[in-house]
Design an enzyme around this catalytic site. Structure first.
Site, PDB file in Angstrom:
ATOM      1  N   LYS A  39      44.008  35.561  49.630  1.00  0.00           N
ATOM      2  CA  LYS A  39      44.280  34.214  49.135  1.00  0.00           C
ATOM      3  C   LYS A  39      44.975  34.289  47.783  1.00  0.00           C
ATOM      4  O   LYS A  39      44.368  34.618  46.770  1.00  0.00           O
ATOM      5  CB  LYS A  39      42.984  33.408  48.958  1.00  0.00           C
ATOM      6  CG  LYS A  39      43.308  31.945  48.697  1.00  0.00           C
ATOM      7  CD  LYS A  39      42.195  31.192  48.025  1.00  0.00           C
ATOM      8  CE  LYS A  39      42.351  31.064  46.546  1.00  0.00           C
ATOM      9  NZ  LYS A  39      43.575  30.436  46.071  1.00  0.00           N
ATOM     10  N   GLU A  82      37.371  41.296  38.544  1.00  0.00           N
ATOM     11  CA  GLU A  82      38.202  41.551  37.361  1.00  0.00           C
ATOM     12  C   GLU A  82      38.348  40.223  36.645  1.00  0.00           C
ATOM     13  O   GLU A  82      39.018  39.316  37.159  1.00  0.00           O
ATOM     14  CB  GLU A  82      39.578  42.101  37.779  1.00  0.00           C
ATOM     15  CG  GLU A  82      39.560  43.548  38.217  1.00  0.00           C
ATOM     16  CD  GLU A  82      39.021  44.490  37.156  1.00  0.00           C
ATOM     17  OE1 GLU A  82      39.106  44.166  35.956  1.00  0.00           O
ATOM     18  OE2 GLU A  82      38.484  45.537  37.532  1.00  0.00           O
ATOM     19  N   CYS A 109      44.888  39.117  30.944  1.00  0.00           N
ATOM     20  CA  CYS A 109      43.473  39.410  30.695  1.00  0.00           C
ATOM     21  C   CYS A 109      43.376  40.497  29.632  1.00  0.00           C
ATOM     22  O   CYS A 109      42.411  40.583  28.898  1.00  0.00           O
ATOM     23  CB  CYS A 109      42.812  39.853  31.984  1.00  0.00           C
ATOM     24  SG  CYS A 109      43.724  41.136  32.825  1.00  0.00           S
ATOM     25  N   GLU A 115      38.741  33.585  25.406  1.00  0.00           N
ATOM     26  CA  GLU A 115      40.063  33.989  25.893  1.00  0.00           C
ATOM     27  C   GLU A 115      41.009  32.783  25.808  1.00  0.00           C
ATOM     28  O   GLU A 115      40.695  31.715  26.326  1.00  0.00           O
ATOM     29  CB  GLU A 115      39.900  34.421  27.353  1.00  0.00           C
ATOM     30  CG  GLU A 115      41.169  34.934  27.974  1.00  0.00           C
ATOM     31  CD  GLU A 115      40.925  35.466  29.382  1.00  0.00           C
ATOM     32  OE1 GLU A 115      40.292  34.759  30.183  1.00  0.00           O
ATOM     33  OE2 GLU A 115      41.372  36.581  29.669  1.00  0.00           O
TER      34      GLU A 115
HETATM   35  P1  NAD Z   1      40.802  31.175  38.361  1.00  0.00           P
HETATM   36  O1  NAD Z   1      39.459  31.797  38.277  1.00  0.00           O
HETATM   37  O2  NAD Z   1      40.930  29.725  38.119  1.00  0.00           O
HETATM   38  O3  NAD Z   1      41.404  31.428  39.831  1.00  0.00           O
HETATM   39  C1  NAD Z   1      41.521  32.714  40.375  1.00  0.00           C
HETATM   40  C2  NAD Z   1      41.556  32.596  41.891  1.00  0.00           C
HETATM   41  O4  NAD Z   1      40.304  32.095  42.349  1.00  0.00           O
HETATM   42  C3  NAD Z   1      42.612  31.619  42.405  1.00  0.00           C
HETATM   43  O5  NAD Z   1      43.175  32.118  43.590  1.00  0.00           O
HETATM   44  C4  NAD Z   1      41.780  30.373  42.700  1.00  0.00           C
HETATM   45  O6  NAD Z   1      42.337  29.531  43.683  1.00  0.00           O
HETATM   46  C5  NAD Z   1      40.490  30.995  43.194  1.00  0.00           C
HETATM   47  N1  NAD Z   1      39.319  30.101  43.097  1.00  0.00           N
HETATM   48  C6  NAD Z   1      39.155  29.020  42.295  1.00  0.00           C
HETATM   49  N2  NAD Z   1      37.930  28.464  42.511  1.00  0.00           N
HETATM   50  C7  NAD Z   1      37.329  29.227  43.465  1.00  0.00           C
HETATM   51  C8  NAD Z   1      36.045  29.177  44.086  1.00  0.00           C
HETATM   52  N3  NAD Z   1      35.158  28.237  43.788  1.00  0.00           N
HETATM   53  N4  NAD Z   1      35.739  30.136  44.994  1.00  0.00           N
HETATM   54  C9  NAD Z   1      36.617  31.115  45.302  1.00  0.00           C
HETATM   55  N5  NAD Z   1      37.855  31.199  44.752  1.00  0.00           N
HETATM   56  C10 NAD Z   1      38.202  30.271  43.834  1.00  0.00           C
HETATM   57  O7  NAD Z   1      41.729  32.036  37.399  1.00  0.00           O
HETATM   58  P2  NAD Z   1      43.265  31.784  37.042  1.00  0.00           P
HETATM   59  O8  NAD Z   1      43.326  30.615  36.125  1.00  0.00           O
HETATM   60  O9  NAD Z   1      44.076  31.768  38.283  1.00  0.00           O
HETATM   61  O10 NAD Z   1      43.627  33.146  36.254  1.00  0.00           O
HETATM   62  C11 NAD Z   1      43.329  33.338  34.919  1.00  0.00           C
HETATM   63  C12 NAD Z   1      42.071  34.167  34.744  1.00  0.00           C
HETATM   64  O11 NAD Z   1      42.184  35.398  35.446  1.00  0.00           O
HETATM   65  C13 NAD Z   1      41.847  34.565  33.302  1.00  0.00           C
HETATM   66  O12 NAD Z   1      40.497  34.360  32.935  1.00  0.00           O
HETATM   67  C14 NAD Z   1      42.168  36.053  33.272  1.00  0.00           C
HETATM   68  O13 NAD Z   1      41.539  36.776  32.272  1.00  0.00           O
HETATM   69  C15 NAD Z   1      41.761  36.480  34.624  1.00  0.00           C
HETATM   70  N6  NAD Z   1      42.462  37.737  35.005  1.00  0.00           N
HETATM   71  C16 NAD Z   1      41.796  38.925  34.938  1.00  0.00           C
HETATM   72  C17 NAD Z   1      42.434  40.119  35.248  1.00  0.00           C
HETATM   73  C18 NAD Z   1      41.717  41.452  35.159  1.00  0.00           C
HETATM   74  O14 NAD Z   1      42.240  42.428  35.680  1.00  0.00           O
HETATM   75  N7  NAD Z   1      40.548  41.537  34.532  1.00  0.00           N
HETATM   76  C19 NAD Z   1      43.777  40.110  35.632  1.00  0.00           C
HETATM   77  C20 NAD Z   1      44.435  38.890  35.689  1.00  0.00           C
HETATM   78  C21 NAD Z   1      43.769  37.699  35.366  1.00  0.00           C
END
Ligand code: NAD
Length: 482
Positions: A178, A253, A287, A386
């Site tokens: 997804k 992650e 991140c 963050e």
């Molecule tokens: P997000 O958590 O809003 O969404 C991530 C994914 O989860 C998306 O595909 C979203 O549709 C899905 N999602 C949302 N609600 C969900 C639920 N209830 N159940 C299952 N899936 C759900 O994050 P974002 O805004 O897309 O990305 C930014 C975040 O990602 C930041 O906090 C960043 O630090 C983190 N990030 C971490 C890494 C790492 O390697 N540690 C890498 C990239 C981004």
């Protein structure tokens, strides 16, 4: 680049189709609609999991060499589509084209690396285990953990996907992916490439859709053996809670609040370059952003002056401008979120050194000036949370112990950077930092061979390297009486 008005958002069991969820994909530079992707929801998840479960019977019994060959084909397909994928990354995410090139090359390297690991699996399968008794023989098998759900964010589309997808396929798992609803276009193109590579139907499935419509049912369904999630901490916790009901494997992650430490013996020019890279690459939407900069007191005035000069000179522009250094933030919501952090940082008493606003020459699009704060209170949101935008917070330190304590004082522990000519001191500081990856006098280079992930609330498990493959494997011992 021309986009069709609407696009299929489902690839299930080797077939493209459209679901009922209409996802509006926005161009972050023009704020206009790029295209509408017709994603799915629970019914599509059910279909994809049926297909993946069926496909697993044969796919899990392929040899590592067979899977490696398919991964190499995917790598070659991505390499051949490099330009198109770069354009999609930049159009959908707003990142400069040169950054998108780094992303695509990373995807190729990741698939090639896991092709190699898959090929190496056959020789290691059924390896004998030495036992303290001649009455028994034991052998060790590494088997795929089953059908896996991969959920990824929008900041490095395709890259976060490749870090999960390549090892999952190498292990022999079947996948339901997804992508982020904000940036589905690069993953849709990646899926088109994979569709041409000859994977058996049902081994790889993609469902575009929102978190609640697709991610949540994936995290809940008992047919999913493992969820590998990259995204925010809030959602990561929800995924883990859902997965707990059926005791799924979970890899996470999550966020970061990482530090760059400029020690007393640092090359200041290098320190400024690394601070800008760690803060402003991908418009700070990383991140791994080193958004806390800790500078030795005796260098701090000179460093801040040079950082201000450099940050103000960064060319913020359209991602396709040949001279661009920093592109746009991904969407309106993220733009407002970052501006909110800046406002509250000012209210908390932080001193704005530069930036903080929309660049005057860019009246449209989600563009923001590279922003530097100093005197940031250590209990403020700006220092602790963050930001996920181009915002650096600088603080001074008077001893190494203080610098290490400031860096480690966080619920996160993803990465860190250390700048110092005396590398022996830098190595000691690296050892003392609570972070999964520490760079010394280096930009944020990432190799598929090395692990990715962090301490504390940044991660659960590690991606990349052999650890990334092990995350999709079960260990089986067969013990026989002789
Ligand atoms: P997000 O958590 O809003 O969404 C991530 C994914 O989860 C998306 O595909 C979203 O549709 C899905 N999602 C949302 N609600 C969900 C639920 N209830 N159940 C299952 N899936 C759900 O994050 P974002 O805004 O897309 O990305 C930014 C975040 O990602 C930041 O906090 C960043 O630090 C983190 N990030 C971490 C890494 C790492 O390697 N540690 C890498 C990239 C981004």
């Amino acid at each position: 680049m021309n986009f069709p008005t609407t696009q299929d958002g489902l690839y299930i069991n080797g077939q493209w189709s459209s679901g009922d969820q209409h996802l509006r994909v926005i161009n972050p530079v023009t704020e206009a609609l790029l295209t509408t992707v017709n994603g799915g929801e629970e019914r599509a998840v059910d279909q994809a999991l049926n297909a993946a479960t069926q496909a697993l019977v044969q796919w899990s019994n392929t040899t590592g060499a067979e899977r490696g060959a398919l991964l190499r084909r995917i790598a070659a397909g991505v390499r051949a589509a490099r330009e198109r994928l770069m354009h999609l990354q930049s159009s959908n995410n707003g990142k400069p084209l040169f950054e998108a090139a780094i992303d695509v090359d990373d995807v190729v390297a990741t698939f090639e690396y896991y092709a190699e690991l898959a090929e190496g699996l056959d020789a290691r399968q059924d390896s004998p285990l030495a036992l303290p008794s001649d009455d028994f023989r034991a052998r060790l098998r590494r088997e795929p953990c089953g059908v896996v759900g991969l959920i990824v964010p929008w900041n490095f589309p395709m890259v976060t996907t490749a870090w999960k997808l390549a090892p999952a396929l190498a292990a022999g798992c079947c996948v339901v992916l997804k992508p982020s609803e904000v940036t589905p276009l690069p993953e849709l193109e990646l899926a088109s490439i994979i569709a041409e590579c000859g994977l058996p139907h049902g081994v790889f499935n993609l469902i575009c859709g929102t978190g609640l419509a697709v991610g949540a049912p994936l995290a809940t369904d008992p047919r999913v053996a493992k969820i590998s999630f990259t995204g925010s901490n809030a959602v990561g916790v929800q995924v883990m809670q859902r997965a707990a009901e059926t005791v799924k494997g979970v890899s996470l992650e999550l966020g970061g609040k990482s530090s760059l430490l400029v020690l007393a013996d640092a090359d200041l020019e290098l320190a400024v370059e690394l601070a800008c890279g760690g803060g402003f690459f991908n418009a700070g939407q990383m991140c791994s952003a080193t958004s806390r900069v800790l500078v030795a007191d005796e260098l701090a005035d000179e460093f801040l002056q040079r950082l201000k000069t450099r940050a103000e000179a960064i060319r913020v522009a359209d991602p396709f401008d040949p001279d661009v250094e920093m592109g746009a933030l991904v969407n309106q919501a993220q733009y407002q979120r970052v501006l909110g952090h800046i406002d509250r940082g000012l209210s908390a008493g932080a001193t704005l050194v530069c930036g903080g606003q929309r660049p005057a020459h860019l009246p449209r699009g989600y563009f923001l000036q590279p922003t530097v704060f100093t005197d940031v209170p250590v209990d403020s949101e700006l220092w602790c949370e963050e930001i996920f935008g181009p915002v650096l917070c600088v603080r001074r330190f008077t001893s190494l112990e203080q610098a290490i304590a400031l860096a480690n004082d966080s619920r996160f522990g993803l990465v860190a950077s250390v700048v110092n000519r005396d590398t022996e001191v830098a190595e000691q500081v690296a050892n003392a930092l609570q972070a999964g990856l520490v760079w010394i006098n280096a930009p944020q280079v990432i190799f598929p061979q090395a692990a990715w992930g962090g301490y504390k609330q940044s991660s659960m498990g590690r991606e990349l390297g052999p650890w990334g493959l092990a995350a999709f494997q079960e260990i089986k011992h067969v013990v026989r009486a002789v």
